[in-house]
Design a protein around this motif. Structure first.
Motif, PDB file in Angstrom:
ATOM      1  N   GLU A 125       0.831  -1.209   0.000  1.00  0.00           N
ATOM      2  CA  GLU A 125       0.000   0.000   0.000  1.00  0.00           C
ATOM      3  C   GLU A 125       0.862   1.255   0.000  1.00  0.00           C
ATOM      4  OE1 GLU A 125      -4.013  -1.712   2.224  1.00  0.00           O
ATOM      5  OE2 GLU A 125      -2.460  -0.721   3.418  1.00  0.00           O
ATOM      6  N   ALA A 126       1.979   1.222   0.698  1.00  0.00           N
ATOM      7  CA  ALA A 126       2.885   2.377   0.719  1.00  0.00           C
ATOM      8  C   ALA A 126       3.496   2.632  -0.648  1.00  0.00           C
ATOM      9  CB  ALA A 126       3.991   2.147   1.751  1.00  0.00           C
ATOM     10  N   ASN A 127       3.487   1.604  -1.501  1.00  0.00           N
ATOM     11  CA  ASN A 127       4.025   1.741  -2.854  1.00  0.00           C
ATOM     12  C   ASN A 127       2.931   1.903  -3.911  1.00  0.00           C
ATOM     13  OD1 ASN A 127       7.191   1.217  -3.162  1.00  0.00           O
ATOM     14  ND2 ASN A 127       6.448   0.084  -1.376  1.00  0.00           N
ATOM     15  N   GLY A 128       1.741   2.307  -3.470  1.00  0.00           N
ATOM     16  CA  GLY A 128       0.696   2.700  -4.404  1.00  0.00           C
ATOM     17  C   GLY A 128      -0.320   1.645  -4.783  1.00  0.00           C
ATOM     18  N   PHE A 129      -0.253   0.457  -4.187  1.00  0.00           N
ATOM     19  CA  PHE A 129      -1.220  -0.593  -4.507  1.00  0.00           C
ATOM     20  C   PHE A 129      -2.401  -0.546  -3.540  1.00  0.00           C
ATOM     21  CE2 PHE A 129       2.766  -2.137  -6.285  1.00  0.00           C
ATOM     22  CZ  PHE A 129       2.370  -2.560  -7.544  1.00  0.00           C
ATOM     23  N   ILE A 130      -3.516  -1.100  -3.986  1.00  0.00           N
ATOM     24  CA  ILE A 130      -4.737  -1.185  -3.173  1.00  0.00           C
ATOM     25  C   ILE A 130      -4.951  -2.647  -2.799  1.00  0.00           C
ATOM     26  CG2 ILE A 130      -7.245  -0.876  -3.153  1.00  0.00           C
ATOM     27  CD1 ILE A 130      -6.786   1.351  -5.289  1.00  0.00           C
ATOM     28  N   SER A 131      -5.148  -2.906  -1.526  1.00  0.00           N
ATOM     29  CA  SER A 131      -5.407  -4.263  -1.047  1.00  0.00           C
ATOM     30  C   SER A 131      -6.910  -4.504  -1.016  1.00  0.00           C
ATOM     31  CB  SER A 131      -4.810  -4.447   0.352  1.00  0.00           C
ATOM     32  OG  SER A 131      -5.154  -5.699   0.893  1.00  0.00           O
ATOM     33  N   THR A 132      -7.367  -5.498  -1.775  1.00  0.00           N
ATOM     34  CA  THR A 132      -8.807  -5.768  -1.849  1.00  0.00           C
ATOM     35  C   THR A 132      -9.248  -6.652  -0.693  1.00  0.00           C
ATOM     36  OG1 THR A 132      -8.523  -7.713  -3.268  1.00  0.00           O
ATOM     37  CG2 THR A 132      -8.779  -5.578  -4.357  1.00  0.00           C
ATOM     38  N   ALA A 133     -10.534  -6.615  -0.417  1.00  0.00           N
ATOM     39  CA  ALA A 133     -11.108  -7.318   0.725  1.00  0.00           C
ATOM     40  C   ALA A 133     -11.427  -8.772   0.387  1.00  0.00           C
ATOM     41  CB  ALA A 133     -12.371  -6.598   1.187  1.00  0.00           C
ATOM     42  N   ASP A 134     -11.706  -9.543   1.420  1.00  0.00           N
ATOM     43  CA  ASP A 134     -12.157 -10.925   1.249  1.00  0.00           C
ATOM     44  C   ASP A 134     -13.636 -10.888   0.895  1.00  0.00           C
ATOM     45  OD1 ASP A 134     -12.754 -13.590   1.359  1.00  0.00           O
ATOM     46  OD2 ASP A 134     -12.298 -13.849   3.495  1.00  0.00           O
ATOM     47  N   ASP A 135     -13.883 -10.540  -0.375  1.00  0.00           N
ATOM     48  CA  ASP A 135     -15.253 -10.287  -0.847  1.00  0.00           C
ATOM     49  C   ASP A 135     -15.310 -10.610  -2.332  1.00  0.00           C
ATOM     50  OD1 ASP A 135     -17.653  -9.176  -1.763  1.00  0.00           O
ATOM     51  OD2 ASP A 135     -17.546  -7.477  -0.379  1.00  0.00           O
ATOM     52  N   ALA A 136     -16.249 -11.437  -2.736  1.00  0.00           N
ATOM     53  CA  ALA A 136     -16.368 -11.834  -4.140  1.00  0.00           C
ATOM     54  C   ALA A 136     -16.686 -10.653  -5.045  1.00  0.00           C
ATOM     55  CB  ALA A 136     -17.442 -12.911  -4.294  1.00  0.00           C
ATOM     56  N   ASN A 137     -17.200  -9.566  -4.480  1.00  0.00           N
ATOM     57  CA  ASN A 137     -17.533  -8.381  -5.276  1.00  0.00           C
ATOM     58  C   ASN A 137     -16.361  -7.396  -5.372  1.00  0.00           C
ATOM     59  OD1 ASN A 137     -20.292  -9.132  -5.779  1.00  0.00           O
ATOM     60  ND2 ASN A 137     -20.732  -8.604  -3.644  1.00  0.00           N
ATOM     61  N   ASP A 138     -15.297  -7.646  -4.623  1.00  0.00           N
ATOM     62  CA  ASP A 138     -14.137  -6.748  -4.627  1.00  0.00           C
ATOM     63  C   ASP A 138     -13.020  -7.419  -5.432  1.00  0.00           C
ATOM     64  OD1 ASP A 138     -12.539  -4.596  -4.102  1.00  0.00           O
ATOM     65  OD2 ASP A 138     -12.219  -5.048  -1.981  1.00  0.00           O
ATOM     66  N   LYS A 139     -13.192  -7.395  -6.750  1.00  0.00           N
ATOM     67  CA  LYS A 139     -12.287  -8.154  -7.619  1.00  0.00           C
ATOM     68  C   LYS A 139     -10.930  -7.456  -7.763  1.00  0.00           C
ATOM     69  CE  LYS A 139     -11.917 -10.306 -12.183  1.00  0.00           C
ATOM     70  NZ  LYS A 139     -12.581 -10.542 -13.489  1.00  0.00           N
ATOM     71  N   PRO A 140      -9.843  -8.185  -7.565  1.00  0.00           N
ATOM     72  CA  PRO A 140      -8.505  -7.604  -7.729  1.00  0.00           C
ATOM     73  C   PRO A 140      -8.029  -7.710  -9.178  1.00  0.00           C
ATOM     74  CG  PRO A 140      -8.300  -9.832  -6.915  1.00  0.00           C
ATOM     75  CD  PRO A 140      -9.784  -9.570  -7.047  1.00  0.00           C
TER      76      PRO A 140
END
Length: 291
Positions: A125-140
């Motif tokens: 995250e400090a390097n600009g990435f987004i961590s997605t949740a444990d959720d089928a609707n939050d597709k990485p």
């Protein structure tokens, strides 16, 4: 001084001329951490003297680790607590190697489902990435699997699901277990990926960390060095030494961690130097440099 030279000559008396010439070129020592300079939470007593001897000889050093579970700041604090002062430029982890890989080869990837510790996720995250949740609707955009000592079963299942959907799949390191001085087996990234493979029949698209030679790129760039000017020192043949060989650096195996002489005899990976520990390697390196 003459007696000192005789002492150094004794250390290298059985060393081949070819190895002596290679050792003379070394300007930087890249050090594995767990199993090499300490074991778990126990600092090897010879480590501080070894590091000081390198400094005194004008040889720089840095710390490399396949363990992405801690951020750079965490590792610096860990080293300081053990009595080893270090700066961020002296640290490179498989998490940073993975970040560099994604930025270079997958510049459009921003959203990641990460199996990793909070510290590792924070590094991404400090390097600009987004961590997605444990959720089928939050597709990485991609899946990253590391050494996750905080592993939750539901997140393992979610990672397997996204891997089965053919998203880009990157592993931070190939290690099956993490060294420890405690009576327990620490299941590492390679074993977690094997679990996902069993469920999905899919391997990672790429496995970063040692033995991938890109683990040395950060040092090469920062120090302005060529591969033959670096000695990679570690306790594992299949990661530390193999990476050195892959990168055309000097591969040094120490017997203070995982590998034994039985492993050496059985392995196809041949170390350029085998030493009981870093102090013994330091004696050899300085002897060559001073004679």
């Amino acid at each position: 001084m003459q007696e000192e030279n005789k002492s150094y000559e004794g250390i290298i008396s059985d060393v081949s001329p070819e190895l002596i010439e290679r050792l003379k070129k070394i300007k930087h020592v890249a050090l594995d951490m767990d199993g090499t300079i300490y074991n778990g939470s126990t600092l090897f007593p010879y480590t501080p003297g070894f590091l000081q001897s390198l400094k005194s000889a004008g040889i720089s050093y840095s710390f490399l680790t396949n363990n992405p579970s801690k951020g750079i700041g965490d590792y610096l604090k860990h080293l300081e607590k053990m009595g080893i002062p270090a700066v961020a430029e002296e640290m490179y982890t498989s998490a940073l190697a993975t970040i560099d890989y994604l930025k270079s080869y997958h510049p459009l990837v921003k959203r990641l489902f990460i199996l990793g510790t909070p510290s590792m996720i924070g590094e991404f995250e400090a390097n600009g990435f987004i961590s997605t949740a444990d959720d089928a609707n939050d597709k990485p955009d991609a899946v990253v699997v590391g050494f996750d000592s905080t592993l939750v079963y539901s997140r393992l299942c979610r990672a397997a699901w996204w891997v089965s959907q053919q998203l880009p799949y990157v592993a931070t390191n190939p290690d099956w277990v993490c060294p420890t001085d405690q009576p327990v087996i620490l299941v590492d990234c390679g074993a977690i990926c094997a679990c996902i493979e069993g469920a999905t029949k899919r391997l990672p698209d790429i496995v970063l960390g040692k033995p991938d030679p890109r683990m040395l790129d950060g040092i090469l760039h920062r120090q302005g060095l060529q591969p033959e000017e670096i000695a990679m020192v570690g306790d594992r043949l299949y990661t530390d030494v193999k990476m050195a060989l892959n990168a055309n650096a000097l591969g040094v195996l120490v017997l203070s961690g995982e590998a034994t002489m039985e492993d050496v005899a059985a392995s196809e990976v041949g170390a350029d130097v085998i030493a009981d520990n870093v102090a013994k390697f330091g004696d050899l390196l300085l002897a060559v440099q001073k004679v």
